[in-house]
Design an enzyme around this catalytic site. Sequence first.
Site, short mmCIF file in Angstrom:
data_model
loop_
_atom_site.label_atom_id
_atom_site.label_comp_id
_atom_site.label_asym_id
_atom_site.label_seq_id
_atom_site.Cartn_x
_atom_site.Cartn_y
_atom_site.Cartn_z
N GLY A 1 0.86 -1.18 0.00
CA GLY A 1 0.00 0.00 0.00
C GLY A 1 0.90 1.23 0.00
O GLY A 1 2.11 1.14 -0.27
N THR B 1 -5.21 1.12 0.60
CA THR B 1 -4.85 2.42 0.00
C THR B 1 -5.60 2.61 -1.31
O THR B 1 -6.14 3.68 -1.59
CB THR B 1 -3.34 2.51 -0.27
N GLY C 1 -9.22 11.25 0.30
CA GLY C 1 -8.03 11.94 -0.12
C GLY C 1 -6.93 11.99 0.90
O GLY C 1 -6.83 11.12 1.76
N GLU D 1 -13.71 17.24 5.40
CA GLU D 1 -14.32 16.01 5.91
C GLU D 1 -14.51 16.18 7.41
O GLU D 1 -14.08 17.20 7.98
CB GLU D 1 -13.42 14.80 5.62
N HIS E 1 -16.36 3.85 10.30
CA HIS E 1 -16.73 4.94 9.39
C HIS E 1 -18.24 5.11 9.46
O HIS E 1 -18.98 4.13 9.38
CB HIS E 1 -16.28 4.61 7.96
N ARG F 1 -8.85 8.73 14.55
CA ARG F 1 -8.10 9.36 13.45
C ARG F 1 -8.92 10.47 12.78
O ARG F 1 -10.10 10.28 12.46
CB ARG F 1 -7.73 8.30 12.40
N SER G 1 -4.62 9.42 7.22
CA SER G 1 -3.91 8.13 7.17
C SER G 1 -2.97 8.04 5.97
O SER G 1 -1.83 7.56 6.11
CB SER G 1 -4.89 6.96 7.15
#
Length: 526
Positions: free
Chosen positions: A26, A55, A61, A126, A240, A384, A389
Amino acid sequence: MRRFAFHCDLEKVEKIYSDVVIVGSGIAGLYTALNVDDHLFCVIFSKDKKEACNTYLAQGGIAAVTQKDDSFEFHYKDTLYAGAGLCDEEAVRVLVTEGPREIKRLISFGIHFDMDDNCNLHATREGGHTRNRILHCGGDATGKEVVQKLTGLVVNKPNVTLKDDICLIDIITHRGRAEGVLVYEKGYKLYISPNIVICSGGIGQIYQYTTNSQSATGDGIAAAIRAGAKCENMEFVQFHPTALFQTDTSQRFFLISEAVRGEGGILRNVKGERFMVTQHPMGDLAPRDIVAREIFKEIQKSNTSHVYLDITSKSKHFLMQRFPTIYHECKKRDIDISKQWIPVCPVQHYFMGGVKTDLNGMSSIVGLYVCGEAACTGVHGANRLASNSLLEGLVFSRRCAQHINRQAQSLKSFVSHINTIQYNDCTDKKILQEINTAAIRQKIKEVMSKYGGIIRNQKGLSAGLEIIDEILAQFENAYLSTPKDIEAFNMAIIAKKVLVSALRRKQCVGAHYRDDIIQHKEEKVC
Ligand code: SIN
């Protein structure tokens, strides 16, 4: 717990020597390989096709400070706020200040970020971000562009060999130093190296509901645990808020990027009511853990399986351009997102825990580096911040490669030393029974989804731990003949760590929420 997953005579296994061995292809693995000096021979292993890594699937993004109204300080504060006070502040400082430099390098490599009408980088927002700073490629296909371009560069680098279909089995150590990795490459092979870099990604497959690829079984973290590496923050699993709802749990869930809310998407319950506005000052764009929990509560309250994400305020033309992947995937499932609300539910997405590393990716074992999702650098704390990430993958894998370049022990002196190792010390002699690892995988998923999910408590965590302990006991003398068997063992090891850490953390913080502990009111946004 048994030290090794394998059972073969290492003396008889084919041995290959390499200056650097990277497990995982990744963003972290590819970027490490790209940054390793040209005179160091480097081999990089991919477990699956490149399209299967996390990934590649990343939509939203890469978060980085590139806009005039933004600053390192804002990005730093947003990251700490999302991380609920448990971030490593020094690591966050490194992340936000070194990030923009890596973006410039990606651009110089030909990675094409989307631009605004004035030919500046287009940045969106976000959850948890107070400024627009998410850079993206191909609308919502950032990971695809990054993996394709970086893979192209890596395979053309003369000192790097990229090998597909290789499964990590164990990390071999000697006198406290990592000296090699045993892998499954149409049979066992031992790659001996003074620099081992684990970039094997996350753990999503220990849950029934996840956006992660099938290969996210925590192999690198589990192998590092068996080798004695320190882990941290294992209770912090990120859910998520908005995966596309589906009834088939055997397939990974398709992600509806937070960027959809960043562009004006609104969450609605089954009655059509907005619910985030009353729950947090940032409303629909509150940090991810908070939104995921509120959706979970709405689902429980209304006794349904999902809520809705409404982006019908945007035109079909805009949506097809800005979110082509999401638009087409929903269309395939008969949802026209320009006209219909999208049914969404929270699912496992990311792991904040992992192998504890320093600012150069070094673990507690000399010679063993860890980068990307498998690592716990401390930048994410308890939760996070969205799109940090890929940035972490870039910043810390480059630092890791630079550290290797500076320290590089000559392979020759390493090889003469390694020849003194008695490999038969590693051979496990008491392997007896065969076990049904397909059934075990399923059980682990059920247990973790039921007891180790978005909302936890002592009773459930203890019940889950009892079952996982029984599973681990079965593995003690089990004959693990295939990579799938070893994956199941890895999943059980990770599941245990998550449950034990969650039991120990008698506090609600970030992604770790216990309904048997009084929750302090969510802090106000800074
Ligand atoms: C998203 O696009 O919502 C996911 C980005 C991330 O996981 O940071």
